[in-house]
Design an enzyme around this catalytic site. Sequence first.
Site, short mmCIF file in Angstrom:
data_model
loop_
_atom_site.label_atom_id
_atom_site.label_comp_id
_atom_site.label_asym_id
_atom_site.label_seq_id
_atom_site.Cartn_x
_atom_site.Cartn_y
_atom_site.Cartn_z
N LYS A 14 -3.33 -11.46 -7.67
CA LYS A 14 -4.22 -12.42 -6.99
C LYS A 14 -5.68 -11.96 -7.10
CE LYS A 14 -4.53 -10.79 -2.40
NZ LYS A 14 -4.29 -10.58 -1.10
N LYS A 25 -11.02 -9.08 -3.35
CA LYS A 25 -12.33 -8.43 -3.22
C LYS A 25 -12.27 -6.97 -3.64
CE LYS A 25 -12.63 -10.74 1.12
NZ LYS A 25 -11.65 -10.56 2.10
N LYS A 59 0.84 -1.21 0.00
CA LYS A 59 0.00 0.00 0.00
C LYS A 59 0.87 1.25 0.00
CE LYS A 59 -4.18 -1.85 2.08
NZ LYS A 59 -4.88 -2.22 0.89
P1 TYM Z 1 -8.87 -12.31 3.83
O1 TYM Z 1 -10.26 -11.97 4.18
O2 TYM Z 1 -8.10 -11.36 2.97
O3 TYM Z 1 -8.85 -13.72 3.15
C1 TYM Z 1 -9.48 -14.83 3.76
C2 TYM Z 1 -8.74 -16.10 3.40
O4 TYM Z 1 -8.78 -16.28 1.97
C3 TYM Z 1 -7.46 -16.44 1.47
N1 TYM Z 1 -7.40 -15.81 0.14
C4 TYM Z 1 -7.01 -16.46 -0.95
N2 TYM Z 1 -6.63 -17.72 -1.16
C5 TYM Z 1 -6.32 -18.09 -2.43
N3 TYM Z 1 -6.39 -17.22 -3.48
C6 TYM Z 1 -6.77 -15.94 -3.31
N4 TYM Z 1 -6.83 -15.12 -4.35
C7 TYM Z 1 -7.11 -15.51 -2.00
N5 TYM Z 1 -7.53 -14.33 -1.49
C8 TYM Z 1 -7.71 -14.54 -0.17
C9 TYM Z 1 -6.59 -15.71 2.47
O5 TYM Z 1 -5.25 -16.14 2.40
C10 TYM Z 1 -7.26 -16.06 3.78
O6 TYM Z 1 -6.84 -17.32 4.24
N6 TYM Z 1 -6.23 -11.23 7.88
C11 TYM Z 1 -7.10 -12.22 7.33
C12 TYM Z 1 -8.29 -12.52 8.23
C13 TYM Z 1 -7.87 -12.91 9.59
C14 TYM Z 1 -7.29 -14.17 9.96
C15 TYM Z 1 -7.07 -14.07 11.37
C16 TYM Z 1 -6.97 -15.32 9.26
C17 TYM Z 1 -7.98 -12.15 10.71
N7 TYM Z 1 -7.48 -12.84 11.76
C18 TYM Z 1 -6.51 -15.14 12.06
C19 TYM Z 1 -6.40 -16.38 9.98
C20 TYM Z 1 -6.17 -16.28 11.36
C21 TYM Z 1 -7.63 -11.70 6.00
O7 TYM Z 1 -7.69 -10.53 5.77
O8 TYM Z 1 -8.04 -12.64 5.14
#
Ligand code: TYM
Length: 328
Positions: free
Chosen positions: A193, A196, A111
Amino acid sequence: MKRMLSGIKPTGQLHLGNYIGALRNFVKYQDEYEMYAFIANLHCITIYQDPQTLKKNLRDCAALYLACGLDPNKAVIFQQSDVRAVSQLGWIMACNSYQGELNRQTQYKDKIAKGETGITVGLYAYPTLMASDILIYNSDYVPVGEDQKQHVELARDIAVRFNNRYGETFVVPEPVIAQVGARIMDLQDPTRKMSKSDNSDKGCIYLLDDPKRARKKIMSAVTDSVGIVQFDKENQPGVANLLQILSSLTQEPIDSIVKRFEGKGYGDFKKEVADAVEAELIKIQTEYNRILSEGILESVLKEGAEKANRTAEKTLRKVQKKIGVEIF
Ligand code: TYM
């Protein structure tokens, strides 16, 4: 039984990357591990969200957890903010992390590199709250997509540091990253990647997309001029991405798919990927509609929060004693 924990941050609608890289694995593992699956609603607000839209996205995320197969009788399903102890431990995590560590987190660095302004302190400190999520429930394993690995590693580093300073307190967690599908790429720009927020709508398949529209997105996915269905991420990133999607959804190994498409063109291949995606979305959406009509979300989340709170309170108490902030 070993414990596993993970969460998704619904800053928008959940997409195929979230499903393949994360949510499906939560479902797969719920029989083998004690699964804690939560909705990371506090992580959502590190960037301004319209409150009404956020509320809808959170509800959809909860419904999709169940629609994709998470079973409240097996997994603990809850909202991050329903466990107040997480925020409190988050502060303690922040006091045990260094600015240098947070500066090195790729998501933040990207960012800054893009010249984004208005970065909140919350966004900067985001990985410390994530460490709290992971450590407060004594998680052994954290199933995530590739992009979250660095954050889990930071949680490990904090756990080790804390244990060294204050004595054995936290379980040191390990990330679990799938061999196939841990990084699903944007269909229009397969070097980025699927996400959203930043990418084009045509490049991202949402779990609540009209299945016919999702089909079209696959059929118009960017490929290349090589014309051979093979797994070559470097030179054919679009085809490699579609192979990963198909293999993840059907469980057929990539090698075997490649063999079947020997001598065939991209048209046939894309059609098969589109069929698989369409069928998966129809299955998920049928369940999603059923769950919403049954009106069970509130009670599922309430029950999950009660269980999660019991575990979290114990950890927080222990931590507060160790660091000396409790007199009695
Ligand atoms: P977030 O919401 O960005 O993504 C949720 C999960 O989806 C996976 N992911 C992907 N996997 C494959 N290809 C993609 N294009 C792709 N985009 C997203 C992410 O790797 C993730 O596993 N910080 C985290 C949420 C969180 C969390 C936690 C996760 C908060 N606390 C504790 C695990 C443990 C997040 O923003 O994920």
